[in-house]
Design a protein around this motif. Structure first.
Motif, PDB file in Angstrom:
ATOM      1  N   VAL A 181       0.838  -1.192   0.000  1.00 58.00           N
ATOM      2  CA  VAL A 181       0.000   0.000   0.000  1.00 58.00           C
ATOM      3  C   VAL A 181       0.875   1.245   0.000  1.00 58.00           C
ATOM      4  O   VAL A 181       1.677   1.447   0.911  1.00 58.00           O
ATOM      5  CB  VAL A 181      -0.935   0.018   1.230  1.00 58.00           C
ATOM      6  N   ASP A 183      -0.854   4.224  -1.061  1.00 55.57           N
ATOM      7  CA  ASP A 183      -1.887   5.253  -1.091  1.00 55.57           C
ATOM      8  C   ASP A 183      -1.875   5.977   0.250  1.00 55.57           C
ATOM      9  O   ASP A 183      -2.089   5.364   1.297  1.00 55.57           O
ATOM     10  CB  ASP A 183      -3.239   4.591  -1.341  1.00 55.57           C
ATOM     11  N   ASP A 185      -3.859   8.775   0.938  1.00 51.42           N
ATOM     12  CA  ASP A 185      -5.024   9.658   1.052  1.00 51.42           C
ATOM     13  C   ASP A 185      -5.961   9.136   2.134  1.00 51.42           C
ATOM     14  O   ASP A 185      -7.040   8.601   1.869  1.00 51.42           O
ATOM     15  CB  ASP A 185      -5.746   9.759  -0.291  1.00 51.42           C
ATOM     16  N   PHE A 186      -5.543   9.316   3.380  1.00 51.55           N
ATOM     17  CA  PHE A 186      -6.323   8.815   4.510  1.00 51.55           C
ATOM     18  C   PHE A 186      -7.648   9.548   4.654  1.00 51.55           C
ATOM     19  O   PHE A 186      -8.646   8.947   5.061  1.00 51.55           O
ATOM     20  CB  PHE A 186      -5.493   8.936   5.794  1.00 51.55           C
ATOM     21  N   ALA A 189     -10.123   7.969   2.362  1.00 46.39           N
ATOM     22  CA  ALA A 189     -10.529   6.669   2.881  1.00 46.39           C
ATOM     23  C   ALA A 189     -11.561   6.823   3.992  1.00 46.39           C
ATOM     24  O   ALA A 189     -12.579   6.107   4.027  1.00 46.39           O
ATOM     25  CB  ALA A 189      -9.304   5.902   3.378  1.00 46.39           C
ATOM     26  N   LEU A 196      -7.557   2.013   1.639  1.00 42.32           N
ATOM     27  CA  LEU A 196      -6.478   2.540   0.815  1.00 42.32           C
ATOM     28  C   LEU A 196      -6.175   1.570  -0.331  1.00 42.32           C
ATOM     29  O   LEU A 196      -6.257   0.352  -0.171  1.00 42.32           O
ATOM     30  CB  LEU A 196      -5.230   2.762   1.661  1.00 42.32           C
ATOM     31  N   ARG A 197      -5.835   2.141  -1.476  1.00 44.71           N
ATOM     32  CA  ARG A 197      -5.588   1.323  -2.664  1.00 44.71           C
ATOM     33  C   ARG A 197      -4.376   0.414  -2.470  1.00 44.71           C
ATOM     34  O   ARG A 197      -3.364   0.812  -1.899  1.00 44.71           O
ATOM     35  CB  ARG A 197      -5.355   2.211  -3.891  1.00 44.71           C
ATOM     36  N   ARG A 198      -4.487  -0.770  -2.996  1.00 45.73           N
ATOM     37  CA  ARG A 198      -3.420  -1.762  -2.921  1.00 45.73           C
ATOM     38  C   ARG A 198      -2.870  -2.010  -4.326  1.00 45.73           C
ATOM     39  O   ARG A 198      -3.601  -1.938  -5.310  1.00 45.73           O
ATOM     40  CB  ARG A 198      -3.956  -3.072  -2.339  1.00 45.73           C
ATOM     41  N   ARG A 281       5.860   4.986  -0.386  1.00 51.40           N
ATOM     42  CA  ARG A 281       5.511   6.014  -1.373  1.00 51.40           C
ATOM     43  C   ARG A 281       6.725   6.525  -2.156  1.00 51.40           C
ATOM     44  O   ARG A 281       6.702   7.627  -2.686  1.00 51.40           O
ATOM     45  CB  ARG A 281       4.729   7.155  -0.704  1.00 51.40           C
TER      46      ARG A 281
END
Length: 350
Positions: A181, A183, A185-186, A189, A196-198, A281
């Motif tokens: 993960v 992503d 953008d908490f 979510a 969150l995108r995986r 990230r």
């Protein structure tokens, strides 16, 4: 003083046991009540009893911490001292856990071995407590980002935490995860209730082949730097060192500076092996450049270096037991001793 070389093991954490929640740095427990509530509910659903310590949801005049250093240390020591508490889980990280170290009664902690779990900035407490007492602590899931994640925690994270902290047997090979993960953008979510995108995980990479065995030491790289040159700096010699990096704006330049400091302090000189977690990230290109940087910093040494390993800020997060004899062999990381004992506390193996 040197590291306590005899591992001290806490009793295994079992369903029905009490887990205390503490906030050694940032007060996310109070700032993020929805995530906190989800995390508590998940742990209770697994059969644990959860007790949020008095200052865990607080906020001091300094908004980056949950309370004064004295209040945060009081919560942590009270959790260790309470005979009903068998586990201590940190709410989240931050950047100021090291403020507690001069205030901790290490004799009290050594007399009351308890499963202590957290990551990121909690590195400071892991290293300080482990150095002073020999207690095997657990670099692993925190209440808010893992247990309280939108959509629930990864089964991978739950299973490995319970295998390492809940069973008095060697956990063996670190399992592989098929997703990761990145992503961040908490807010989205939380607003949408969508996890969150995986993305598919990239395979582990052997940067320098070999086999190395030693007691495990895990750290978030910039947090490890906080303790260099202090009385709480652990002895890196002979360790299987697991390093991971935090969220942006942390970048390659900062990693280079932190690696330089660690190298100059001797922390990279005599390792048994070096393990790099998947950097959170980072682009694929920057991940490759980070690996190049690391190899430059450890040039002249011949211990194995393994990269893109599960762990750290990149979910799903496994649980790393500090002080347990571990081996890097090719692209495998193996935990070769129990990290807890059945029943009361006791000494660990060699």
């Amino acid at each position: 003083m040197g590291d306590n070389v005899n591992p001290l093991l806490a009793p295994a954490l079992r369903p029905g046991d009490v887990i205390a929640v503490v906030s050694p740095a940032w007060g996310g427990v109070g700032e993020l009540p929805a995530a906190t509530g989800r995390g508590v509910a998940v742990l209770e659903g697994l059969g644990y009893k959860v007790r949020v310590m008095p200052h865990a949801a607080g906020r001091s005049q300094w908004e980056w911490v949950s309370g004064s250093a004295e209040e945060r240390a009081e919560d942590l020591l009270a959790a260790f001292a309470d005979p009903e508490v068998r586990g201590i889980v940190c709410g989240i990280g931050g950047d100021h856990s090291a403020q507690l170290l001069p205030l901790l009664d290490m004799d009290l902690i050594a007399a009351n071995p308890t499963v202590f779990c957290g990551y990121s900035d909690i590195t400071s407490l892991h290293h300080g407590i482990h150095r002073a007492t020999g207690l095997v602590t657990f670099y692993g899931p925190a209440l808010i980002p893992q247990w309280g994640a939108v959509g629930g925690p990864f089964g991978y994270t739950v299973d490995h935490f319970q295998a390492v902290a809940g069973r008095a047997e060697a956990a063996g090979a670190l399992p592989r995860a098929d997703v990761e993960v990145h992503d961040g953008d908490f807010d989205a979510a939380e607003a949408t209730g969508t996890p969150l995108r995986r993305s598919p995980s990239r395979p582990r990479e052997v940067l320098r082949a070999g086999r190395g065995t030693g007691p495990l030491l895990a750290a978030c790289l910039p947090s490890a730097r906080h303790l260099l040159g202090t009385p709480w700096q652990p002895d890196y010699r002979g360790r299987v060192l697991v390093l991971e990096t935090p969220e942006p704006p942390y970048d390659l330049a900062q990693a280079d500076a932190d690696l330089t400091h660690l190298r100059n302090a001797g922390g990279l000189d005599s390792l048994a092996a070096l393990v790099l977690c998947r950097p959170y990230r980072f682009t694929a290109a920057d991940t490759d450049r980070l690996h190049q940087l690391v190899l430059e910093h450890v040039a002249g040494h011949d211990y194995p270096v393994l990269a893109r390993v599960e762990g750290g800020h990149t979910d799903p997060l496994p649980t790393f037991p500090l002080g347990v004899r571990s081996t890097v062999d090719g692209d495998e990381l193996l935990f070769e001793e129990p990290a807890v004992v059945t029943g009361g506390p006791g000494p660990g193996g060699s």
